[in-house]
Design an enzyme around this catalytic site. Structure first.
Site, PDB file in Angstrom:
ATOM      1  N   CYS A   1       0.797  -1.240   0.000  1.00  0.00           N
ATOM      2  CA  CYS A   1       0.000   0.000   0.000  1.00  0.00           C
ATOM      3  C   CYS A   1       0.828   1.289   0.000  1.00  0.00           C
ATOM      4  O   CYS A   1       0.515   2.195  -0.785  1.00  0.00           O
ATOM      5  CB  CYS A   1      -0.987   0.029   1.153  1.00  0.00           C
ATOM      6  SG  CYS A   1      -1.235  -1.499   2.024  1.00  0.00           S
TER       7      CYS A   1
ATOM      8  N   ARG B   1       7.043 -10.734   6.002  1.00  0.00           N
ATOM      9  CA  ARG B   1       6.688 -10.438   7.391  1.00  0.00           C
ATOM     10  C   ARG B   1       7.303 -11.502   8.278  1.00  0.00           C
ATOM     11  O   ARG B   1       7.277 -12.682   7.959  1.00  0.00           O
ATOM     12  CB  ARG B   1       5.163 -10.423   7.569  1.00  0.00           C
ATOM     13  CG  ARG B   1       4.528  -9.293   6.795  1.00  0.00           C
ATOM     14  CD  ARG B   1       3.035  -9.226   7.007  1.00  0.00           C
ATOM     15  NE  ARG B   1       2.432  -8.475   5.910  1.00  0.00           N
ATOM     16  CZ  ARG B   1       1.136  -8.464   5.635  1.00  0.00           C
ATOM     17  NH1 ARG B   1       0.307  -9.169   6.372  1.00  0.00           N
ATOM     18  NH2 ARG B   1       0.681  -7.763   4.628  1.00  0.00           N
TER      19      ARG B   1
ATOM     20  N   GLN C   1       0.870 -11.148  -2.609  1.00  0.00           N
ATOM     21  CA  GLN C   1      -0.546 -10.777  -2.554  1.00  0.00           C
ATOM     22  C   GLN C   1      -1.024 -10.426  -3.951  1.00  0.00           C
ATOM     23  O   GLN C   1      -0.292  -9.808  -4.712  1.00  0.00           O
ATOM     24  CB  GLN C   1      -0.729  -9.552  -1.657  1.00  0.00           C
ATOM     25  CG  GLN C   1      -0.377  -9.794  -0.205  1.00  0.00           C
ATOM     26  CD  GLN C   1      -0.490  -8.507   0.595  1.00  0.00           C
ATOM     27  OE1 GLN C   1       0.025  -7.474   0.202  1.00  0.00           O
ATOM     28  NE2 GLN C   1      -1.173  -8.572   1.721  1.00  0.00           N
TER      29      GLN C   1
ATOM     30  N   ASP D   1      -2.635  -8.008  -4.960  1.00  0.00           N
ATOM     31  CA  ASP D   1      -3.013  -6.754  -4.318  1.00  0.00           C
ATOM     32  C   ASP D   1      -3.528  -5.745  -5.330  1.00  0.00           C
ATOM     33  O   ASP D   1      -3.125  -5.763  -6.497  1.00  0.00           O
ATOM     34  CB  ASP D   1      -1.771  -6.176  -3.616  1.00  0.00           C
ATOM     35  CG  ASP D   1      -2.137  -5.468  -2.329  1.00  0.00           C
ATOM     36  OD1 ASP D   1      -3.333  -5.328  -2.060  1.00  0.00           O
ATOM     37  OD2 ASP D   1      -1.201  -5.065  -1.612  1.00  0.00           O
TER      38      ASP D   1
ATOM     39  N   HIS E   1      -5.098  -1.403  -5.119  1.00  0.00           N
ATOM     40  CA  HIS E   1      -5.608  -0.284  -4.335  1.00  0.00           C
ATOM     41  C   HIS E   1      -6.438   0.599  -5.236  1.00  0.00           C
ATOM     42  O   HIS E   1      -5.990   0.980  -6.317  1.00  0.00           O
ATOM     43  CB  HIS E   1      -4.453   0.471  -3.683  1.00  0.00           C
ATOM     44  CG  HIS E   1      -3.749  -0.379  -2.682  1.00  0.00           C
ATOM     45  ND1 HIS E   1      -2.599  -1.065  -2.973  1.00  0.00           N
ATOM     46  CD2 HIS E   1      -4.088  -0.717  -1.413  1.00  0.00           C
ATOM     47  CE1 HIS E   1      -2.246  -1.777  -1.917  1.00  0.00           C
ATOM     48  NE2 HIS E   1      -3.120  -1.588  -0.953  1.00  0.00           N
TER      49      HIS E   1
ATOM     50  N   LYS F   1     -14.779  -3.120   6.592  1.00  0.00           N
ATOM     51  CA  LYS F   1     -14.290  -4.084   5.595  1.00  0.00           C
ATOM     52  C   LYS F   1     -15.259  -5.243   5.414  1.00  0.00           C
ATOM     53  O   LYS F   1     -16.195  -5.435   6.194  1.00  0.00           O
ATOM     54  CB  LYS F   1     -12.920  -4.627   5.999  1.00  0.00           C
ATOM     55  CG  LYS F   1     -12.945  -5.469   7.247  1.00  0.00           C
ATOM     56  CD  LYS F   1     -11.631  -6.211   7.436  1.00  0.00           C
ATOM     57  CE  LYS F   1     -11.651  -6.985   8.761  1.00  0.00           C
ATOM     58  NZ  LYS F   1     -10.517  -7.870   8.938  1.00  0.00           N
TER      59      LYS F   1
ATOM     60  N   HIS G   1      -8.411  -1.198  -0.184  1.00  0.00           N
ATOM     61  CA  HIS G   1      -7.457  -2.299  -0.392  1.00  0.00           C
ATOM     62  C   HIS G   1      -8.279  -3.524  -0.744  1.00  0.00           C
ATOM     63  O   HIS G   1      -9.310  -3.758  -0.117  1.00  0.00           O
ATOM     64  CB  HIS G   1      -6.697  -2.654   0.877  1.00  0.00           C
ATOM     65  CG  HIS G   1      -6.092  -1.511   1.619  1.00  0.00           C
ATOM     66  ND1 HIS G   1      -4.738  -1.318   1.679  1.00  0.00           N
ATOM     67  CD2 HIS G   1      -6.638  -0.518   2.345  1.00  0.00           C
ATOM     68  CE1 HIS G   1      -4.487  -0.249   2.424  1.00  0.00           C
ATOM     69  NE2 HIS G   1      -5.612   0.252   2.842  1.00  0.00           N
TER      70      HIS G   1
HETATM   71 ZN   LIG Z   1      -3.191  -2.397   0.906  1.00  0.00          ZN
END
Ligand SMILES: [Zn+2]
Ligand SMILES: [Zn+2]
Length: 647
Positions: free
Chosen positions: A337, A366, A384, A386, A388, A472, A518
């Protein structure tokens, strides 16, 4: 007298001090025999705890999750009692219920405990359960609680007490065992009819690697022997489907101690499978107006200080990477992000451009304790899917709809039929905990609820579960064995646009803050593939599976024809290989079945003469003779039907 309101809306009057169990008896003896706990004004209580005020009451049985929790947590006490009787002087950490069963962390001191001892503990538990020991709740002052556990010599409980507030401490006693506990518990141990202690593991006290390692014993209990038997059959099946086992057998991925734990290595077949997943999603996203972006695997410490991730991941995460001369400090990226925010900031934006949707298969790192690592589901580096979305508050609803479309297409293509949705909203009584304007929250929460309603999602709404920065929606799939896995998420965020000072110019020529969303339909590719393997037991959908078919020539004489077939099929986009070993055909079929290849094409004299293949389907057997073109058409039709958009 007090008024007790039941879920059907009826109100009954009882004298003060009535218990949920009394109310159940008043309804029917049969019901009372099944009551494990009760929900009083939304909070789970002991069914035997006296009620002194008017209340909404819901009786909980084995059919309710909260009923199961009460039973399993009570089973943890029962196990502790059995252990204390068998091994006097042991000390106890914590013993909660979990999704399937319970555990207790025990300091066994000088005793050596192994799997071999579990049967003995189980038997003792059954003996104590049959005594129908009553769980009784006692309020206790902090001083008295401290004295009790000092006398007992249990420093773990003393440490837990030190974090508690005087006046809010309770003990529960059952049989010979007394525990520091908030409850609730089932009325008596008599409900526990079938017990299985499943495994032993090491667990650091309070999850802290620098502290003592305790022995964690996992178990599960049931009110009927038959249910335990069914559960054990399911566990056996789960073992056969374990993605770590199948991942190895199907040559999808591996781990190397030299490369490092928690860092998966994708083998060619696994990498190809993963690429097909990525390609599928990329095409769907392109249609939905996403733009690809690419960001590096590390980022400057200041980036993560701006985003707030440094405060969250920095200190306890991986160590910083420093450049030799310039004194710069970098971190492995824990999230994509912040990078995407800076991509947004690369130029000014007008409201006419919004929504802007940046997508990246972004690999993040992580830190996880080594004991927490598990196959592909808990790793230290993962990718991910991912994206945005930067939009105006009024666009949230349409964006949610479009993301749900994508998630539903993925679940359909991969045969996940049982999908639950959790909507996490603000705690309406604690609105000051959240950042962003009340008006924007209102708008987003209403939009999310409306979308769920309009799409007929199987949704539950949890108040107070939202992150401080936005509401969310989580997607939870139930796999073929009925296990729940959280996969995709759509998360609204009012925080990062503030922290990165993201703006767009509105129709009023003023600067405004966009909302950020996200979203990751798979979650991570690693975890998704793990869940998929266990869901389909390695029998992947035809469009995704590594090899769609294997050609089995019945002798060397037909090798040339087999190659010809392979060639013709690959021209029609069908993946496969030839088993050219000089093995008997029966053996080749068995091996192909083991590898879970969907189709076996047997070729010999007859097939060569008429340009055909004899088809066997994995798990089904003989399907008869096909021309090469008709076989290809059948495969391509099935692939098309699974992956195509239905719109
Ligand atoms: Zn994100
Ligand atoms: Zn308890």
């Amino acid at each position: 007298m007090i008024n007790i309101k039941l879920p059907d809306g009826s109100i009954r009057q009882f004298p003060k001090g009535v218990t949920a169990l009394d109310v159940a008896r008043d309804i029917s003896e049969g019901l009372a025999r099944n009551v494990l706990a009760a929900k009083i004004n939304g909070e789970v209580w002991d069914a035997t705890r006296p009620l002194n005020h008017d209340a909404d009451l819901e009786l909980l049985t084995w059919r309710d999750d909260a009923g199961k929790s009460a039973m399993w947590h009570s089973s943890a006490h029962l196990m502790a009692e059995a252990i204390e009787l068998l091994y006097p002087g042991v000390k106890f950490g914590i013993g909660p219920d979990i999704e399937n069963g319970f555990y207790y962390d025990v300091d066994f001191g000088e005793y050596e405990i192994s799997d071999k001892d579990l049967g003995k503990i189980e038997n003792k538990m059954l003996e104590l359960a049959r005594q129908k020991q009553v769980f009784s709740r006692k309020d206790i002052s902090k001083t008295d609680a401290e004295k009790f556990f000092t006398d007992k010599g249990d420093e773990y409980k003393l440490e837990l007490i030190s974090d508690l507030t005087d006046g809010e401490i309770t003990l529960y006693e059952s049989g010979h065992f007394t525990d520091l506990c908030r409850g609730p518990h089932i009325p008596t141990t008599g409900f526990i009819k079938a017990i299985k202690l499943l495994s032993i593991a090491g667990a650091y006290w309070r999850g802290d690697e620098t502290r003592k390692q305790l022995t964690r014993i996992y178990g599960i209990t049931f009110p009927k022997k038959k249910e335990l038997d069914e559960y054990l059959v399911m566990l056996e099946e789960a073992k056969k489907r374990d993605h770590r086992k199948l991942g190895k057998e199907l040559e999808l991925f591996t781990f190397s101690q030299k490369v490092g734990q928690g860092l998966p290595l994708w083998l060619p077949k696994g990498a190809e499978l993963r690429e097909r997943l990525e390609q599928f999603l990329k095409e769907v996203q392109k249609e939905a107006g996403y733009q690809p972006v690419i960001s590096p695997h590390i980022g400057n410490v200041d980036l993560y200080k701006t985003s707030g991730h440094y405060q969250k991941y920095g200190e306890e995460s991986f160590r910083p990477i420093k450049t030799p001369a310039e004194g710069e400090e970098f971190f492995l990226k824990p999230m994509n992000c912040p990078h995407h925010c800076e991509i947004y900031n690369a130029k000014p934006h007008s409201y006419k451009e919004l929504p802007i949707r940046y997508a990246e298969f972004g690999t993040v790192y992580r830190y996880e304790q080594s004991g927490e690592l598990h196959g592909l589901t808990r790793v230290r580096g993962f990718t991910q899917d991912d994206a945005h979305i930067f939009c105006m508050p009024d666009q949230i609803k349409d964006e949610f709809k479009a993301v749900i479309d994508i998630i539903e297409r993925i679940f359909t293509a991969l045969d996940f039929k049982d999908v639950l949705v959790q909507i996490s909203l603000r705690d309406p009584d604690n609105k000051e905990k959240y950042i962003g304007s009340d008006e924007n929250w209102e708008k987003a929460e209403t939009a999310i609820k409306e979308v769920a309603e309009e799409r007929g999602l199987n949704a539950v709404t949890e108040y107070g579960e939202a992150a401080f920065y936005g509401p969310k929606m989580d997607f939870i799939v139930k796999d073929a064995l009925g296990r729940k896995w959280q996969l995709g998420t759509i998360q609204v965020d009012y925080n990062l646009p503030e922290r990165f000072d993201l703006t767009y110019v509105g129709s009023d020529n003023e600067k405004h803050r966009p909302v950020m969303i996200h979203r990751a339909p798979f979650g991570s590719l690693e975890r998704f593939v793990a869940v998929l393997i266990e869901h389909c037991a390695g029998n992947f959908p035809l469009w995704l599976t590594p090899d769609q078919m294997i050609i089995l020539p019945i002798s060397e004489k037909y090798q040339a024809y087999a190659e010809n077939v392979l060639n013709l099929l690959s021209k029609q986009n069908i993946r496969g290989l030839i088993d050219d070993r000089s093995e008997k055909t029966g053996r080749k079929i068995r091996d192909a079945e083991m590898k879970k290849i969907p189709f076996m094409l047997i070729v010999g004299e007859k097939e060569e003469a008429d340009g055909s293949v004899s088809v066997r389907k994995h798990g089904h057997g003989d399907m008869g003779t096909y021309s090469i073109d008709s076989f290809a058409a059948m495969i391509n039709e099935e692939v098309e039907s699974l992956t195509a958009s239905d719109k």
